[in-house]
Motif scaffolding. Sequence first.
Motif, mmCIF file in Angstrom:
data_model
loop_
_atom_site.group_PDB
_atom_site.id
_atom_site.type_symbol
_atom_site.label_atom_id
_atom_site.label_comp_id
_atom_site.label_asym_id
_atom_site.label_seq_id
_atom_site.Cartn_x
_atom_site.Cartn_y
_atom_site.Cartn_z
ATOM 1 N N VAL A 154 0.696 -1.098 -0.008
ATOM 2 C CA VAL A 154 0.419 -0.461 0.111
ATOM 3 C C VAL A 154 1.522 1.297 -0.358
ATOM 4 O O VAL A 154 0.318 2.001 -0.474
ATOM 5 N N VAL A 155 1.675 1.193 0.820
ATOM 6 C CA VAL A 155 3.477 2.182 1.240
ATOM 7 C C VAL A 155 3.676 2.811 0.071
ATOM 8 O O VAL A 155 3.167 3.710 -0.690
ATOM 9 N N THR A 156 3.443 1.829 -0.850
ATOM 10 C CA THR A 156 5.099 1.603 -1.975
ATOM 11 C C THR A 156 3.873 2.228 -3.369
ATOM 12 O O THR A 156 4.741 3.546 -3.961
ATOM 13 N N LEU A 157 2.155 1.663 -2.939
ATOM 14 C CA LEU A 157 1.388 2.327 -4.510
ATOM 15 C C LEU A 157 1.581 3.962 -4.099
ATOM 16 O O LEU A 157 1.427 4.694 -5.084
ATOM 17 N N LEU A 158 1.301 4.483 -2.770
ATOM 18 C CA LEU A 158 1.409 6.094 -2.419
ATOM 19 C C LEU A 158 2.294 6.671 -2.940
ATOM 20 O O LEU A 158 2.170 7.703 -3.336
ATOM 21 N N TYR A 159 3.541 6.130 -2.249
ATOM 22 C CA TYR A 159 5.481 6.716 -3.001
ATOM 23 C C TYR A 159 5.072 6.440 -4.577
ATOM 24 O O TYR A 159 5.417 7.870 -4.644
ATOM 25 N N GLY A 160 5.536 4.970 -4.635
ATOM 26 C CA GLY A 160 5.986 5.133 -5.932
ATOM 27 C C GLY A 160 4.468 5.427 -6.998
ATOM 28 O O GLY A 160 5.513 5.912 -8.648
ATOM 29 N N LEU B 159 -8.653 -0.188 -5.410
ATOM 30 C CA LEU B 159 -8.176 -1.290 -6.845
ATOM 31 C C LEU B 159 -8.660 -2.937 -5.841
ATOM 32 O O LEU B 159 -9.002 -3.477 -4.712
ATOM 33 N N THR B 160 -8.912 -3.571 -7.056
ATOM 34 C CA THR B 160 -10.199 -4.763 -6.514
ATOM 35 C C THR B 160 -8.897 -6.599 -7.283
ATOM 36 O O THR B 160 -8.123 -5.442 -8.415
ATOM 37 N N GLY B 161 -9.454 -7.603 -7.023
ATOM 38 C CA GLY B 161 -8.760 -8.394 -8.293
ATOM 39 C C GLY B 161 -8.654 -8.193 -9.015
ATOM 40 O O GLY B 161 -7.949 -8.737 -10.050
ATOM 41 N N GLU B 162 -9.278 -7.489 -9.638
ATOM 42 C CA GLU B 162 -9.696 -7.303 -11.250
ATOM 43 C C GLU B 162 -8.099 -7.002 -11.542
ATOM 44 O O GLU B 162 -8.216 -6.726 -13.283
ATOM 45 N N ASP B 163 -7.623 -5.921 -11.005
ATOM 46 C CA ASP B 163 -6.812 -4.962 -11.330
ATOM 47 C C ASP B 163 -5.018 -5.992 -11.096
ATOM 48 O O ASP B 163 -3.612 -5.278 -11.159
ATOM 49 N N VAL B 164 -5.299 -7.059 -11.081
ATOM 50 C CA VAL B 164 -3.944 -7.788 -10.294
ATOM 51 C C VAL B 164 -3.772 -8.694 -11.600
ATOM 52 O O VAL B 164 -5.110 -9.546 -12.302
ATOM 53 N N PRO B 165 -3.145 -9.426 -12.115
ATOM 54 C CA PRO B 165 -1.585 -8.559 -11.662
ATOM 55 C C PRO B 165 -1.549 -7.731 -12.108
ATOM 56 O O PRO B 165 -2.107 -6.728 -13.715
ATOM 57 N N LEU B 166 -0.430 -6.019 -11.622
ATOM 58 C CA LEU B 166 -0.527 -4.750 -11.958
ATOM 59 C C LEU B 166 0.011 -5.052 -13.366
ATOM 60 O O LEU B 166 1.128 -5.123 -13.394
ATOM 61 N N PRO B 167 -0.977 -4.031 -14.074
ATOM 62 C CA PRO B 167 0.146 -3.801 -15.412
ATOM 63 C C PRO B 167 1.285 -2.915 -15.574
ATOM 64 O O PRO B 167 1.192 -1.973 -14.641
ATOM 65 N N THR B 168 1.548 -2.403 -16.326
ATOM 66 C CA THR B 168 2.898 -1.002 -16.813
ATOM 67 C C THR B 168 1.786 0.060 -16.310
ATOM 68 O O THR B 168 2.725 1.146 -16.005
ATOM 69 N N SER B 169 0.532 0.312 -15.990
ATOM 70 C CA SER B 169 -0.065 1.731 -15.559
ATOM 71 C C SER B 169 -1.812 1.225 -15.483
ATOM 72 O O SER B 169 -1.994 0.364 -15.964
ATOM 73 N N LEU B 170 -2.376 2.043 -14.751
ATOM 74 C CA LEU B 170 -3.089 2.100 -13.765
ATOM 75 C C LEU B 170 -4.188 3.071 -14.547
ATOM 76 O O LEU B 170 -4.169 4.341 -14.340
ATOM 77 N N ARG B 171 -5.941 2.962 -14.753
ATOM 78 C CA ARG B 171 -7.084 3.633 -15.401
ATOM 79 C C ARG B 171 -7.072 4.116 -13.950
ATOM 80 O O ARG B 171 -7.871 2.756 -13.110
ATOM 81 N N ILE B 172 -7.174 5.111 -12.862
ATOM 82 C CA ILE B 172 -7.675 5.727 -11.624
ATOM 83 C C ILE B 172 -8.721 6.690 -11.514
ATOM 84 O O ILE B 172 -8.800 7.172 -12.613
ATOM 85 N N VAL B 173 -9.777 6.540 -10.812
ATOM 86 C CA VAL B 173 -10.874 6.683 -10.928
ATOM 87 C C VAL B 173 -10.675 7.985 -9.414
ATOM 88 O O VAL B 173 -11.006 7.340 -8.415
ATOM 89 N N ALA C 22 8.733 -2.093 -8.766
ATOM 90 C CA ALA C 22 8.564 -1.474 -7.048
ATOM 91 C C ALA C 22 7.316 -2.026 -6.598
ATOM 92 O O ALA C 22 6.957 -2.873 -5.517
ATOM 93 N N ALA C 23 6.392 -1.242 -7.365
ATOM 94 C CA ALA C 23 4.852 -1.176 -6.880
ATOM 95 C C ALA C 23 4.308 -2.999 -7.625
ATOM 96 O O ALA C 23 3.721 -2.816 -6.595
ATOM 97 N N ARG C 24 4.494 -3.425 -8.530
ATOM 98 C CA ARG C 24 3.625 -4.342 -8.911
ATOM 99 C C ARG C 24 4.604 -5.844 -8.182
ATOM 100 O O ARG C 24 4.018 -6.303 -7.637
ATOM 101 N N ALA D 178 4.499 -10.089 -4.097
ATOM 102 C CA ALA D 178 4.392 -9.785 -2.917
ATOM 103 C C ALA D 178 3.531 -10.673 -1.488
ATOM 104 O O ALA D 178 3.229 -11.450 -0.859
ATOM 105 N N TYR D 179 2.049 -9.465 -1.644
ATOM 106 C CA TYR D 179 1.615 -9.425 -0.931
ATOM 107 C C TYR D 179 0.407 -10.576 -0.934
ATOM 108 O O TYR D 179 -0.092 -11.480 -0.266
ATOM 109 N N LEU D 180 -0.137 -10.784 -2.276
ATOM 110 C CA LEU D 180 -0.516 -11.589 -2.785
ATOM 111 C C LEU D 180 -0.043 -13.419 -2.830
ATOM 112 O O LEU D 180 -0.819 -14.675 -2.169
#
Length: 304
Positions: free
Chosen positions: A149-155, A166-180, A194-196, A201-203
């Motif tokens: 979580v913290v890596t996503l905030l900073y990275g 974010l939901t299970g549909e978003d993983v594995p994380l792509p090279t770019s995310l569409r954020i609302v 590093a975020a991916r 590692a969490y999953l």
Amino acid sequence: MTSPAAQDALDHFLTHTATLAGASENTILAYRRDITGYLAFMTLHKGAQQGIGPLMQISVPDMRSWMAFERGDGLSARSLARKLSAVKSFYRWLADREGFDPTAVLSTRAPKFQTKLPRPLAEDAAKAVIDTVEVQAREDWVGARDTAVVTLLYGCGLRISEALGLTGEDVPLPTSLRIVGKGGKERVVPVIDAAREAVEAYLRLCPVEISADMALFRGVRGGPLGARAVQKVMEQTRMQLGLPATATPHAMRHSFATHLLTAGGDLRAIQELLGHASLSTTQAYTQVDTARLMEVYNKAHPKA
């Protein structure tokens, strides 16, 4: 007490703001609270319930009386400016619907206040937070979750609500995310390696099987992870590292922006990455950067 007509108008305004303007639930709640307080004051101030007709006849002195009342009640200049903004939004909508001149309200000037600059962490401190946050957890999977979580905030410069959205549909994380983001505003955010890796590692350790429609980050009881849990682990981490109270989850997002700017990032591009509606919001980071440069300069060249 608010008149039925005024209450009905307020309800319609809030519905309009929520559906057409895409305002968040928190914004709608704040608008309702602020405008209801304004209407209640005008009822007392005028000695009668304020229906649509009287609301159309509010004068400049009436507005000044309301603002003086709020300030006398201990409201800060910043909070009063926010309330005035809500009242003006209501009057713009009401004037358009009823066909009257809202100049007396719209011309009211907000009180001046000192804009608070973002308080980012130094680069080494931000990295130390990411390296240390996992040791606050009693279970390995929880530590891996908090690190992700913290890596996503900073990275990636995400807001805490965006990371937790974010939901299970978003993983594995792509090279770019569409954020609302706020107000339904969409943006595309690059995802660093590093975020991916942190999310993967969490999953691998997470005891919950996360389906596509489930929140990606889970609490220790199995439900969606809440923002308060992230704030708490940041509190523990900053105490361990001896960082100031300003080292919050949102400070990691501020750090992302400031460090990009320091590295030569384009202000307009950073605006897009953060999802700021106005460039003026992003420009606050230039003030942070300048303030830091002056601090370094003054230390290197102390006045005699």
